[in-house]
Design a protein around this motif. Structure first.
Motif, short mmCIF file in Angstrom:
data_model
loop_
_atom_site.label_atom_id
_atom_site.label_comp_id
_atom_site.label_asym_id
_atom_site.label_seq_id
_atom_site.Cartn_x
_atom_site.Cartn_y
_atom_site.Cartn_z
N ILE A 125 7.15 -11.81 6.83
CA ILE A 125 7.52 -11.07 5.63
C ILE A 125 8.80 -10.28 5.90
O ILE A 125 8.89 -9.57 6.90
N SER A 126 9.77 -10.38 5.00
CA SER A 126 10.97 -9.53 5.02
C SER A 126 11.11 -8.91 3.65
O SER A 126 10.85 -9.56 2.64
N TYR A 127 11.54 -7.64 3.60
CA TYR A 127 11.71 -6.96 2.31
C TYR A 127 12.67 -5.81 2.47
O TYR A 127 13.00 -5.38 3.59
N TYR A 128 13.11 -5.30 1.33
CA TYR A 128 14.00 -4.15 1.30
C TYR A 128 13.32 -2.96 0.64
O TYR A 128 12.56 -3.12 -0.31
N ILE A 129 13.64 -1.78 1.17
CA ILE A 129 13.39 -0.51 0.49
C ILE A 129 14.75 0.15 0.43
O ILE A 129 15.31 0.52 1.47
N GLY A 130 15.29 0.23 -0.77
CA GLY A 130 16.66 0.70 -0.91
C GLY A 130 17.60 -0.27 -0.22
O GLY A 130 17.57 -1.46 -0.49
N ARG A 131 18.40 0.23 0.70
CA ARG A 131 19.34 -0.64 1.43
C ARG A 131 18.83 -1.02 2.81
O ARG A 131 19.54 -1.69 3.56
N ASP A 132 17.62 -0.58 3.16
CA ASP A 132 17.05 -0.87 4.48
C ASP A 132 16.18 -2.11 4.43
O ASP A 132 15.37 -2.27 3.51
N LEU A 170 0.82 -1.21 0.00
CA LEU A 170 0.00 0.00 0.00
C LEU A 170 0.86 1.27 0.00
O LEU A 170 0.35 2.37 0.10
N LYS A 171 2.16 1.09 -0.13
CA LYS A 171 3.09 2.23 -0.15
C LYS A 171 3.10 2.89 -1.52
O LYS A 171 2.65 2.30 -2.50
N ASN A 172 3.68 4.07 -1.57
CA ASN A 172 3.86 4.78 -2.84
C ASN A 172 5.25 4.56 -3.40
O ASN A 172 5.73 5.34 -4.21
N GLU A 173 5.91 3.50 -2.94
CA GLU A 173 7.23 3.12 -3.43
C GLU A 173 7.30 1.60 -3.50
O GLU A 173 6.58 0.91 -2.80
N PRO A 174 8.17 1.08 -4.35
CA PRO A 174 8.27 -0.37 -4.48
C PRO A 174 8.99 -1.01 -3.30
O PRO A 174 9.75 -0.34 -2.59
N ILE A 175 8.74 -2.29 -3.09
CA ILE A 175 9.52 -3.08 -2.15
C ILE A 175 10.22 -4.18 -2.95
O ILE A 175 9.71 -4.63 -3.97
N GLU A 176 11.40 -4.56 -2.51
CA GLU A 176 12.25 -5.48 -3.28
C GLU A 176 12.66 -6.68 -2.43
O GLU A 176 12.64 -6.61 -1.20
#
Length: 134
Positions: free
Chosen positions: A95-102, A36-42
């Motif tokens: 659930i684990s995911y990255y946003i950038g390097r975090d 539901l964010k306005n940015e992707p998760i990786e």
């Protein structure tokens, strides 16, 4: 050392169990992750398992692992189908995911008998009836 790590609080990520279809004999259910964010998760990693007590006996399901390379903003991805027979158990999705390097992680647990018609909503983004945990 652990005190030096940022808190990385998970927000705007949901896990949902959606009713996909039904016949006179059975219902078809799927589990989704919703961004539901306005940015992707990786590099999304998901483990799922069921556990609890059924008919006076301890029951555990197999642990399943899933990997999703990318979930865009306001998008969803299928995690797995789920059997109605497990609705009497705790159904856990870690659930684990990255946003950038975090890196972020959170456990989502559907408690026994929480996946019922009374708890249904129209799931955002997925646009199907189901139960969601934020």
């Amino acid at each position: 050392m652990i005190k030096d790590l940022p808190p990385n609080i998970v927000k705007d990520i949901a896990v949902a169990v959606a009713l996909e279809g039904e016949t006179a004999e059975s219902k078809t259910w799927y589990v989704y992750i919703i961004n539901l964010k306005n940015e992707p998760i990786e590099n999304v990693l998901i483990t799922s398992k069921g556990y609890g007590e059924k008919n006076g006996e301890l029951v555990k399901t197999s642990v399943l692992r899933h990997s999703i390379p990318h979930i865009g903003p306001n998008q969803y991805k299928l995690i797995e189908p789920i059997d109605e027979q497990t609705f009497g158990l705790n159904n856990e999705y870690w659930i684990s995911y990255y946003i950038g390097r975090d890196i972020f992680d959170k456990k989502f647990i559907f408690l026994p008998e929480s996946i019922v018609d009374n708890n249904f909503i129209k799931l955002p983004v997925v646009n199907k009836p189901g139960v969601m945990i934020l």
